[in-house]
Design an enzyme around this catalytic site. Structure first.
Site, PDB file in Angstrom:
ATOM      1  N   SER A   1       0.861  -1.184   0.000  1.00 56.83           N
ATOM      2  CA  SER A   1       0.000   0.000   0.000  1.00 56.83           C
ATOM      3  C   SER A   1       0.897   1.233   0.000  1.00 56.83           C
ATOM      4  CB  SER A   1      -0.954  -0.024   1.197  1.00 56.83           C
ATOM      5  OG  SER A   1      -1.899   1.015   1.115  1.00 56.83           O
ATOM      6  N   THR A   2       0.755   2.125   0.963  1.00 54.57           N
ATOM      7  CA  THR A   2       1.510   3.380   0.968  1.00 54.57           C
ATOM      8  C   THR A   2       3.016   3.126   0.925  1.00 54.57           C
ATOM      9  OG1 THR A   2      -0.231   4.325   2.347  1.00 54.57           O
ATOM     10  CG2 THR A   2       1.821   5.559   2.191  1.00 54.57           C
TER      11      THR A   2
ATOM     12  N   HIS B   1      -2.367  -1.115  -3.492  1.00 58.71           N
ATOM     13  CA  HIS B   1      -3.491  -0.208  -3.278  1.00 58.71           C
ATOM     14  C   HIS B   1      -3.225   1.115  -3.990  1.00 58.71           C
ATOM     15  CE1 HIS B   1      -4.250  -2.404   0.819  1.00 58.71           C
ATOM     16  NE2 HIS B   1      -4.681  -3.098  -0.217  1.00 58.71           N
TER      17      HIS B   1
ATOM     18  N   MET C   1      -0.364   1.237   5.216  1.00 58.96           N
ATOM     19  CA  MET C   1      -1.201   1.473   6.385  1.00 58.96           C
ATOM     20  C   MET C   1      -2.159   0.307   6.603  1.00 58.96           C
ATOM     21  SD  MET C   1      -2.204   5.490   6.036  1.00 58.96           S
ATOM     22  CE  MET C   1      -0.936   6.764   6.179  1.00 58.96           C
TER      23      MET C   1
ATOM     24  N   ASP D   1      -4.054  -5.063   6.029  1.00 62.84           N
ATOM     25  CA  ASP D   1      -4.461  -5.911   4.911  1.00 62.84           C
ATOM     26  C   ASP D   1      -3.378  -6.932   4.580  1.00 62.84           C
ATOM     27  OD1 ASP D   1      -5.925  -6.909   2.766  1.00 62.84           O
ATOM     28  OD2 ASP D   1      -5.162  -5.397   1.363  1.00 62.84           O
TER      29      ASP D   1
END
Length: 318
Positions: free
Chosen positions: A135-136, A162, A252, A255
């Site tokens: 993600s991030t 993401h 973050m 997941d």
């Protein structure tokens, strides 16, 4: 008005977060991002129309330079989706402003760093599928891993990153251009080929089935996410068991953390990114707490371990 003014204002104003356009006169958003991250590291959100693959690729170059996220420009006043698109931008800007340390991890080298992964994978079963979730901060970490892998991979690579819808094609194009690997946006029913990389399309969960075929699922989001890393990891665990490898990178939330443990419990190889190299240590940190990660490494170390697996599969020949 332009990238140079953005650099000066980053120095003078010390903002909590910057929203950065791609197209500006004189110096574009990519170069301005690169300069700011070198001199006054600040959370940067790229705001792009994402109207073309070319513009999306430039956005991902900015992420490689240290920006945290890329989001589509909200619709204008009077548009039916003005409210929802504006709220999404505000939410992401607020989240990114909370990332206190924005930096690129130090590069690591040396023969000592290469010897350890080879020893760790000496007794591993053959890997037939590699799944990566992020993600991030994920695009730059994914790029580091893929760019260091041998071209003769004996297994496919499937990725859930993401990102906002509209940027998927640009993400795949950027990875392909930068790594030299064949990168595809996954299509339902597609056969996954060794040495090829497949990224999840926006708005659909990506899964794999025995026989190495893609299964796209438009079912409800998991914890607000679609595609979700957890969905991919669970399918990989079910289809490949001990022949699966999974990597959970910076991001973050949580997941993929529990699903990574499922892969480990079934004998697969599991790796989480370390805290030092993560932009946000949420997802890999949760996996580590659960005991889901057999190995905790920076992206360069992950690449070295996977390269050792390829060499092992080739009888020890690079």
């Amino acid at each position: 008005h332009d990238g140079r003014q953005a650099i000066a204002m980053a120095h003078d104003c010390r903002p909590d977060v910057i929203t950065m356009d791609i197209h500006m006169p004189g110096m574009d958003g990519y170069e301005a991002t690169r300069r700011i991250m070198e001199t006054h590291p600040t959370p940067i959100v790229i705001v792009s129309s994402s109207s073309s693959v070319t513009e999306s690729v430039t956005a991902f170059r900015a992420l490689e330079a240290g920006a945290l996220a890329a989001v589509p420009r909200p619709y204008g006043l009077g548009h039916p989706e003005f409210g929802s698109s504006s709220e999404k931008l505000v939410e992401i800007v607020r989240l990114m402003a909370g990332v206190k340390v924005v930096r690129r991890w130090p590069r690591r080298g040396g023969e000592a760093g290469r010897a350890r992964p080879a020893a760790l994978v000496a007794a591993r079963p053959e890997i037939r599928m590699l799944a990566i979730g992020a993600s991030t901060g994920g695009p730059a970490a994914i790029l580091t891993i893929l760019a260091a892998l041998p071209r003769d991979l004996s297994f496919p690579v499937v990725i859930v990153q993401h990102i906002c819808e509209g940027f998927t094609a640009g993400f795949g194009e950027w990875l392909g251009q930068t790594t030299g690997l064949p990168v595809h946006v996954a299509a339902d029913g597609e056969l996954l080929l060794p040495g090829h990389v497949y990224v999840a399309p926006g708005g659909a969960h990506l899964g794999v089935a025995a026989g190495s075929r893609v299964i796209l699922d438009a079912g409800p989001p998991e914890d607000g996410l679609r595609p979700s890393v957890a969905h991919l990891f669970r399918s990989v665990a079910a289809a490949f068991g001990k022949h699966a490898a999974a990597v959970l990178l910076t991001g973050m939330g949580a997941d993929g953390a529990e699903a990574l443990k499922t892969i480990r419990d079934r004998g697969g190889l599991t790796i989480a990114q370390d805290r030092e190299s993560s932009v946000v240590h949420g997802m890999p940190g949760e996996a580590i707490k659960l005991g889901a990660a057999a190995h905790v490494l920076p992206p360069e170390g992950i690449a070295a371990m996977l390269a050792a697996l390829v060499e092992k599969g080739n009888g020890g020949q690079p």
